[in-house]
Design an enzyme around this catalytic site. Structure first.
Site, PDB file in Angstrom:
ATOM      1  N   ASN A 279      -4.853  -6.591   3.381  1.00 29.27           N
ATOM      2  CA  ASN A 279      -5.136  -6.158   4.765  1.00 29.27           C
ATOM      3  C   ASN A 279      -6.556  -6.922   5.207  1.00 29.27           C
ATOM      4  O   ASN A 279      -7.315  -7.190   4.314  1.00 29.27           O
ATOM      5  CB  ASN A 279      -5.313  -4.755   4.595  1.00 29.27           C
ATOM      6  CG  ASN A 279      -4.536  -3.788   3.766  1.00 29.27           C
ATOM      7  OD1 ASN A 279      -4.381  -4.086   2.563  1.00 29.27           O
ATOM      8  ND2 ASN A 279      -3.933  -2.980   4.564  1.00 29.27           N
TER       9      ASN A 279
ATOM     10  N   HIS B 109      -0.960  -6.370  11.604  1.00 28.20           N
ATOM     11  CA  HIS B 109      -1.991  -7.375  11.316  1.00 28.20           C
ATOM     12  C   HIS B 109      -1.783  -8.744  11.814  1.00 28.20           C
ATOM     13  O   HIS B 109      -1.477  -9.675  11.144  1.00 28.20           O
ATOM     14  CB  HIS B 109      -1.890  -7.524   9.744  1.00 28.20           C
ATOM     15  CG  HIS B 109      -2.275  -6.298   8.776  1.00 28.20           C
ATOM     16  ND1 HIS B 109      -1.834  -6.212   7.549  1.00 28.20           N
ATOM     17  CD2 HIS B 109      -2.774  -5.414   9.330  1.00 28.20           C
ATOM     18  CE1 HIS B 109      -2.230  -4.755   7.429  1.00 28.20           C
ATOM     19  NE2 HIS B 109      -2.583  -4.290   8.216  1.00 28.20           N
TER      20      HIS B 109
ATOM     21  N   GLU C 124       0.744  -1.102   0.052  1.00 25.73           N
ATOM     22  CA  GLU C 124       0.207   0.221  -0.040  1.00 25.73           C
ATOM     23  C   GLU C 124       0.978   1.307   0.122  1.00 25.73           C
ATOM     24  O   GLU C 124       1.898   1.436   0.524  1.00 25.73           O
ATOM     25  CB  GLU C 124      -0.885   0.034   1.236  1.00 25.73           C
ATOM     26  CG  GLU C 124      -0.408   0.243   2.569  1.00 25.73           C
ATOM     27  CD  GLU C 124      -1.421   0.138   3.517  1.00 25.73           C
ATOM     28  OE1 GLU C 124      -1.296   1.241   4.574  1.00 25.73           O
ATOM     29  OE2 GLU C 124      -1.812  -0.760   3.802  1.00 25.73           O
TER      30      GLU C 124
HETATM   31  P1  FAE Z   1      -9.785  -6.410  17.271  1.00 23.38           P
HETATM   32  O1  FAE Z   1     -10.145  -5.343  16.154  1.00 23.38           O
HETATM   33  O2  FAE Z   1      -8.135  -6.454  17.801  1.00 23.38           O
HETATM   34  O3  FAE Z   1     -10.528  -6.484  18.784  1.00 23.38           O
HETATM   35  C1  FAE Z   1     -10.192  -7.110  19.834  1.00 23.38           C
HETATM   36  C2  FAE Z   1     -10.848  -6.375  20.842  1.00 23.38           C
HETATM   37  O4  FAE Z   1     -10.784  -7.064  21.986  1.00 23.38           O
HETATM   38  C3  FAE Z   1      -9.989  -5.260  21.230  1.00 23.38           C
HETATM   39  O5  FAE Z   1     -10.942  -3.986  21.429  1.00 23.38           O
HETATM   40  C4  FAE Z   1      -9.352  -5.491  22.712  1.00 23.38           C
HETATM   41  O6  FAE Z   1      -9.174  -4.310  23.488  1.00 23.38           O
HETATM   42  C5  FAE Z   1     -10.167  -6.623  23.379  1.00 23.38           C
HETATM   43  N1  FAE Z   1      -9.897  -7.372  24.194  1.00 23.38           N
HETATM   44  C6  FAE Z   1      -8.520  -8.112  24.267  1.00 23.38           C
HETATM   45  N2  FAE Z   1      -8.337  -9.027  25.273  1.00 23.38           N
HETATM   46  C7  FAE Z   1      -9.441  -8.777  25.809  1.00 23.38           C
HETATM   47  C8  FAE Z   1     -10.055  -9.232  27.324  1.00 23.38           C
HETATM   48  N3  FAE Z   1      -9.115 -10.220  27.583  1.00 23.38           N
HETATM   49  N4  FAE Z   1     -11.070  -8.808  27.636  1.00 23.38           N
HETATM   50  C9  FAE Z   1     -11.870  -8.070  27.059  1.00 23.38           C
HETATM   51  N5  FAE Z   1     -11.575  -7.512  26.127  1.00 23.38           N
HETATM   52  C10 FAE Z   1     -10.278  -7.779  25.361  1.00 23.38           C
HETATM   53  O7  FAE Z   1      -9.981  -7.896  16.864  1.00 23.38           O
HETATM   54  N6  FAE Z   1      -6.691  -3.738   8.822  1.00 23.38           N
HETATM   55  C11 FAE Z   1      -7.205  -3.597   7.406  1.00 23.38           C
HETATM   56  O8  FAE Z   1      -7.716  -4.457   7.076  1.00 23.38           O
HETATM   57  N7  FAE Z   1      -7.061  -2.594   6.875  1.00 23.38           N
HETATM   58  C12 FAE Z   1      -6.170  -1.528   7.468  1.00 23.38           C
HETATM   59  O9  FAE Z   1      -5.917  -0.454   6.877  1.00 23.38           O
HETATM   60  C13 FAE Z   1      -5.669  -1.838   8.671  1.00 23.38           C
HETATM   61  N8  FAE Z   1      -4.673  -0.836   9.402  1.00 23.38           N
HETATM   62  C14 FAE Z   1      -4.274  -1.012  10.306  1.00 23.38           C
HETATM   63  C15 FAE Z   1      -3.394   0.010  11.162  1.00 23.38           C
HETATM   64  C16 FAE Z   1      -3.049  -0.232  12.452  1.00 23.38           C
HETATM   65  C17 FAE Z   1      -2.109   0.943  13.042  1.00 23.38           C
HETATM   66  C18 FAE Z   1      -3.401  -1.290  13.303  1.00 23.38           C
HETATM   67  C19 FAE Z   1      -2.997  -1.521  14.720  1.00 23.38           C
HETATM   68  C20 FAE Z   1      -4.269  -2.304  12.716  1.00 23.38           C
HETATM   69  C21 FAE Z   1      -4.519  -2.237  11.299  1.00 23.38           C
HETATM   70  N9  FAE Z   1      -5.527  -3.278  10.482  1.00 23.38           N
HETATM   71  C22 FAE Z   1      -5.877  -2.957   9.403  1.00 23.38           C
HETATM   72  C23 FAE Z   1      -5.435  -4.527  11.137  1.00 23.38           C
HETATM   73  C24 FAE Z   1      -7.163  -4.496  11.867  1.00 23.38           C
HETATM   74  O10 FAE Z   1      -7.611  -3.419  12.530  1.00 23.38           O
HETATM   75  C25 FAE Z   1      -7.263  -5.991  12.528  1.00 23.38           C
HETATM   76  O11 FAE Z   1      -6.903  -7.110  11.721  1.00 23.38           O
HETATM   77  C26 FAE Z   1      -8.579  -5.979  13.099  1.00 23.38           C
HETATM   78  O12 FAE Z   1      -9.084  -5.065  14.300  1.00 23.38           O
HETATM   79  C27 FAE Z   1      -8.640  -7.355  13.915  1.00 23.38           C
HETATM   80  O13 FAE Z   1     -10.078  -7.756  14.291  1.00 23.38           O
HETATM   81  P2  FAE Z   1     -10.455  -8.398  15.203  1.00 23.38           P
HETATM   82  O14 FAE Z   1     -11.807  -8.551  15.432  1.00 23.38           O
HETATM   83  O15 FAE Z   1      -9.564  -9.965  15.462  1.00 23.38           O
END
Ligand code: FAE
Length: 547
Positions: free
Chosen positions: A526, A488, A403
């Site tokens: 992504n 990721h 990207e």
């Molecule tokens: P996630 O969204 O991480 O949610 C998990 C939640 O569970 C979080 O809010 C945690 O705080 C919470 N949690 C964890 N442990 C506990 C616990 N023990 N008790 C209660 N709560 C808890 O998971 N992906 C893209 O496709 N495009 C992008 O442009 C992109 N850019 C990114 C840029 C950055 C800086 C970052 C960090 C990530 C990026 N990603 C991107 C990755 C994407 O946000 C990530 O793959 C998803 O958010 C993962 O989704 P999940 O539902 O697996």
């Protein structure tokens, strides 16, 4: 322009220090100042936070993509759901009138329980950028494991709060390698379209892209890619493009055009708060409790599961521990959060029947970053939209999808910056360290070499064609590759291995995984659209068969 010319510019009047300070810096050059006074309000808690002794039909651990899909569809099917989130609600403006901190001016809101920022771009022109902050339950977690720093969002909305909003559906021909036991026909007919529609995914108007100043950096990226013979594509995103056009016209408060991204986006980005979670709230069946962390899940004597939850204050201290029971529990704590919980629960005897696949198959989606130094006649623009829209696809020939990322410093840098997703074969494993009482990951920094090699198939060729060189000042001193991190994280409870083919955990009816932990380490692009689409597929089956 290369590093040499940049330095010689500096010597021609703009001192190096002034140049850096002028960048304001994505790059956190506010680093030169001391810690700021707190500028945020006390976060609100849920209207009715979960209470000890409660019994809930469904408890969802985490409020990111997987958790939000599960909660919405269960609620729509008539089930009451409780979502527990360790991060804050992020619904209350601070004294500066903004909910989220600016990427160029990190403050206490920016990082999860750190006393020093850990910015992905750690340096600029050789100067380190990190700075002191007060320990606070901020939005971006830079979680450090042995060989890698894993960036994750913390708060109601999970990673959607901090990510770049790039919403990419993988090419169908690559999908079978990612999830071979999932029916691709169904995914591309039903679940990817559903995920894209409900996340609010759309693509920038190419005519506007071609003229607007804030995408000059992406047009330079396109020109260089095409001149080197690479396919260029527009990448869809979850930003309100009408809003961005108004930002460019100066008629609304700026968000993407004010460098907002890593620490939250105050206006135009459609995070989960504006899509799935808004619809979740409208059902009236879901309660969300922020600043509560699930620590243990074990079978309850009368059926269902006993869940232990720590209530946190904004310094991360546990102020109460609650015990609730739930008929069903969905692990949606993200790849790292779910993996850490499950390896701990198996090892400590809470869920001893979990199988040996728990913790395995973790990968970094092949993330690697780099910058290129352009010629003086190829400026990338002072104002750069923080939402990437451009991609270079060399997956088939070189194993890399890059990207064209912004470097929104507020001044001209002549730099092109890229995040590549690469075909990296290495997979790490989470294990439980009983003595330390924590989960560990055995990733090794050297495992990024295949990613660097893949990224070089794109950027060596572009540099050769353009007569340019790599930047060496963004990740340290004389360091080209950002190979110490991932945005990721994927895997750790892989579909059809640690779970059945719809996310049911083996050995424990009523326990499910429904987040990025299901995906074995790489999505070729992504990941959040794939995480959402897979969750849509799995929850539909679970609702039909298990409820
Ligand atoms: P996630 O969204 O991480 O949610 C998990 C939640 O569970 C979080 O809010 C945690 O705080 C919470 N949690 C964890 N442990 C506990 C616990 N023990 N008790 C209660 N709560 C808890 O998971 N992906 C893209 O496709 N495009 C992008 O442009 C992109 N850019 C990114 C840029 C950055 C800086 C970052 C960090 C990530 C990026 N990603 C991107 C990755 C994407 O946000 C990530 O793959 C998803 O958010 C993962 O989704 P999940 O539902 O697996």
């Amino acid at each position: 322009m290369n590093d040499t010319t940049l330095h010689s510019d500096a010597s021609k009047g703009v001192s190096r220090r002034r140049f850096i300070t002028g960048t304001g810096s994505l790059l956190g050059v506010a680093a030169l100042a001391g810690p700021t006074a707190p500028v945020w309000a006390t976060p609100r808690t849920a209207a009715a936070p979960i209470g000890s002794g409660a019994h809930v039909p469904v408890l969802v651990v985490g409020t990111g993509y997987g958790g939000s899909v599960a909660a919405l569809r269960l609620a729509q099917a008539g089930t009451d759901v409780h979502m527990v989130e360790m991060g804050m609600a992020w619904d209350t403006p601070g004294a500066d009138g903004k909910i989220f901190a600016n990427t160029t001016r990190p403050d206490d809101r920016s990082f999860w329980l750190r006393t020093r920022t850990k910015q992905p771009l750690s340096n600029f022109l050789g100067f380190p950028l990190d700075r002191h902050v007060n320990r606070y339950t901020g939005i971006l977690d830079a979680e450090e494991f042995a060989g890698i720093t894993v960036y994750q969002g913390r708060g109601v909305g999970g990673g959607s709060l901090v990510n770049g909003g790039m919403a990419v559906t993988p090419k169908r021909e690559n999908f079978a390698a990612v999830l071979p036991t999932v029916n691709a026909e169904e995914m591309y007919r039903t679940y990817y379209p559903r995920a894209n529609a409900d996340l609010g995914v759309s693509t920038i108007d190419p005519a506007w892209f071609d003229t607007v100043d804030c995408y000059q950096y992406a047009r330079v990226g396109r020109k260089h890619a095409q001149r080197a013979g690479f396919p260029f594509l527009f990448v869809p995103a979850v930003y309100d493009w009408d809003y961005m056009e108004q930002e460019a016209a100066g008629s609304v408060p700026k968000s993407a055009l004010d460098a907002e991204i890593l620490y939250g986006n105050n206006y135009g980005k459609k995070s989960l708060q504006k899509t799935y979670i808004e619809r979740i709230r409208a059902t009236g069946r879901v309660t969300i409790t922020p600043l509560h962390k699930v620590t243990r899940v074990s079978p309850a004597s009368g059926g269902g599961y006993t869940v232990l939850i720590d209530q946190l204050d904004t310094t991360g201290r546990t102020t109460a521990t609650k015990t609730v029971t739930a008929d069903k529990v969905f692990f949606a704590a993200g790849s790292v959060g779910t993996s850490k919980l499950l390896v701990g629960l198996r090892a400590t005897g809470a869920l001893p029947l979990l199988n040996d696949e728990i913790g395995k198959g973790w990968g970094d989606n092949g993330n690697v970053m780099c910058g290129r130094a352009n010629h003086l006649w190829d400026p990338t623009g002072k104002v750069q939209s923080s939402i990437p829209t451009a991609g270079i696809d060399n997956w088939d020939a070189g194993g890399a999808f890059a990207e064209v990322a912004p470097l929104p410093t507020g001044i001209e840098t002549w730099a092109s910056f890229y995040l590549s997703i690469t075909k990296n074969p290495h997979r790490a494993r989470f294990t439980w360290n009983a003595a330390a009482g924590r989960a560990e990951l055995d990733w090794q920094t050297a495992w990024k070499q295949p990613s660097i090699d893949a990224a070089k198939t794109i950027f060596d060729r572009i540099n050769k064609k353009e007569g340019t060189i790599y930047r060496t000042d963004l990740f340290g001193v004389h360091k080209i590759w950002g190979d110490h991190l991932t945005y990721h994280p994927l895997g750790g409870a892989v579909l059809d291995k640690a779970t059945g083919n719809y996310g049911r955990l083996h050995g424990y009816p009523g326990l499910y995984v429904i987040d990025g932990a299901l995906i074995p380490g790489n999505t070729t692009v992504n990941p959040f659209v794939t995480i959402t689409a897979l969750a849509e597929r799995n929850i539909e089956r679970i609702i039909a068969a298990d409820l």
